[in-house]
Design a protein around this motif. Structure first.
Motif, PDB file in Angstrom:
ATOM      1  N   THR A   1      43.837   4.138 -42.004  1.00  0.00           N
ATOM      2  CA  THR A   1      43.383   3.086 -40.776  1.00  0.00           C
ATOM      3  C   THR A   1      44.131   3.526 -39.568  1.00  0.00           C
ATOM      4  OG1 THR A   1      45.263   1.749 -41.288  1.00  0.00           O
ATOM      5  CG2 THR A   1      43.291   1.025 -42.414  1.00  0.00           C
TER       6      THR A   1
ATOM      7  N   ASN B   1      37.970   8.719 -38.167  1.00  0.00           N
ATOM      8  CA  ASN B   1      37.143   8.792 -39.103  1.00  0.00           C
ATOM      9  C   ASN B   1      36.333  10.023 -38.906  1.00  0.00           C
ATOM     10  OD1 ASN B   1      37.604   6.044 -39.954  1.00  0.00           O
ATOM     11  ND2 ASN B   1      35.731   5.298 -38.972  1.00  0.00           N
ATOM     12  N   MET B   2      36.111  10.468 -37.652  1.00  0.00           N
ATOM     13  CA  MET B   2      35.317  11.627 -37.502  1.00  0.00           C
ATOM     14  C   MET B   2      36.187  12.755 -37.685  1.00  0.00           C
ATOM     15  SD  MET B   2      33.409  12.990 -33.811  1.00  0.00           S
ATOM     16  CE  MET B   2      34.962  12.796 -33.144  1.00  0.00           C
TER      17      MET B   2
ATOM     18  N   GLN C   1      36.227  13.115 -41.640  1.00  0.00           N
ATOM     19  CA  GLN C   1      34.772  13.413 -42.261  1.00  0.00           C
ATOM     20  C   GLN C   1      34.187  14.747 -41.952  1.00  0.00           C
ATOM     21  OE1 GLN C   1      32.723   9.888 -40.783  1.00  0.00           O
ATOM     22  NE2 GLN C   1      33.138   8.502 -42.301  1.00  0.00           N
TER      23      GLN C   1
ATOM     24  N   LYS D   1      39.241   0.411 -31.907  1.00  0.00           N
ATOM     25  CA  LYS D   1      37.839   0.598 -32.529  1.00  0.00           C
ATOM     26  C   LYS D   1      37.465   2.106 -32.393  1.00  0.00           C
ATOM     27  CE  LYS D   1      32.757  -0.335 -32.094  1.00  0.00           C
ATOM     28  NZ  LYS D   1      31.879  -0.853 -31.292  1.00  0.00           N
ATOM     29  N   GLU D   2      37.624   2.650 -30.870  1.00  0.00           N
ATOM     30  CA  GLU D   2      37.571   3.823 -30.445  1.00  0.00           C
ATOM     31  C   GLU D   2      38.469   4.702 -31.278  1.00  0.00           C
ATOM     32  OE1 GLU D   2      37.001   4.695 -26.562  1.00  0.00           O
ATOM     33  OE2 GLU D   2      35.885   2.868 -26.425  1.00  0.00           O
TER      34      GLU D   2
ATOM     35  N   GLN E   1      39.800   4.572 -34.325  1.00  0.00           N
ATOM     36  CA  GLN E   1      39.427   4.587 -35.700  1.00  0.00           C
ATOM     37  C   GLN E   1      38.224   5.202 -35.920  1.00  0.00           C
ATOM     38  OE1 GLN E   1      40.920   2.784 -38.507  1.00  0.00           O
ATOM     39  NE2 GLN E   1      39.798   4.562 -39.269  1.00  0.00           N
ATOM     40  N   GLN E   2      37.218   5.229 -34.993  1.00  0.00           N
ATOM     41  CA  GLN E   2      36.126   6.256 -34.680  1.00  0.00           C
ATOM     42  C   GLN E   2      36.542   7.725 -34.965  1.00  0.00           C
ATOM     43  OE1 GLN E   2      33.743   4.671 -31.759  1.00  0.00           O
ATOM     44  NE2 GLN E   2      32.599   3.224 -32.974  1.00  0.00           N
ATOM     45  N   THR E   3      37.462   8.030 -34.033  1.00  0.00           N
ATOM     46  CA  THR E   3      37.853   9.179 -33.858  1.00  0.00           C
ATOM     47  C   THR E   3      38.839  10.005 -35.196  1.00  0.00           C
ATOM     48  OG1 THR E   3      38.332   8.991 -31.794  1.00  0.00           O
ATOM     49  CG2 THR E   3      39.466  10.670 -32.540  1.00  0.00           C
TER      50      THR E   3
ATOM     51  N   GLU F   1      38.719  -2.775 -28.477  1.00  0.00           N
ATOM     52  CA  GLU F   1      37.758  -1.581 -28.372  1.00  0.00           C
ATOM     53  C   GLU F   1      38.583  -0.405 -28.418  1.00  0.00           C
ATOM     54  OE1 GLU F   1      34.463   0.436 -27.737  1.00  0.00           O
ATOM     55  OE2 GLU F   1      34.556  -1.714 -27.924  1.00  0.00           O
TER      56      GLU F   1
END
Length: 72
Positions: free
Chosen positions: A49, A23-24, A27, A16-17, A19-21, A13
């Protein structure tokens, strides 16, 4: 992973968090200076990554410490 344990979650988790950060950040970047810094991070894909990002960060910190003659 100590960070996961301290926050009552799993290493998966946390990753995952992270990677989401990342990505944001990649993007939603409209600032040319920030984009130029992002482009310095070596990566295989469009967005690094977690491992690629952390490797670059650690190499950058290590280089800066050497420049300032600080021991790791």
């Amino acid at each position: 992973m100590e960070l996961a344990r301290e926050n009552g979650t799993t290493p998966e988790e946390v990753r995952k968090e992270m990677q989401q950060t990342i990505n944001m950040a990649y993007q939603n970047c409209s600032d040319p200076k920030t984009k130029a810094l992002q482009d310095m991070v070596p990566r295989k894909g469009e967005i690094p990554t977690v491992e690629e990002f952390l490797w670059f960060l650690s190499m950058t910190v290590e280089a800066r410490m050497k420049e300032q003659n600080l021991d790791c």
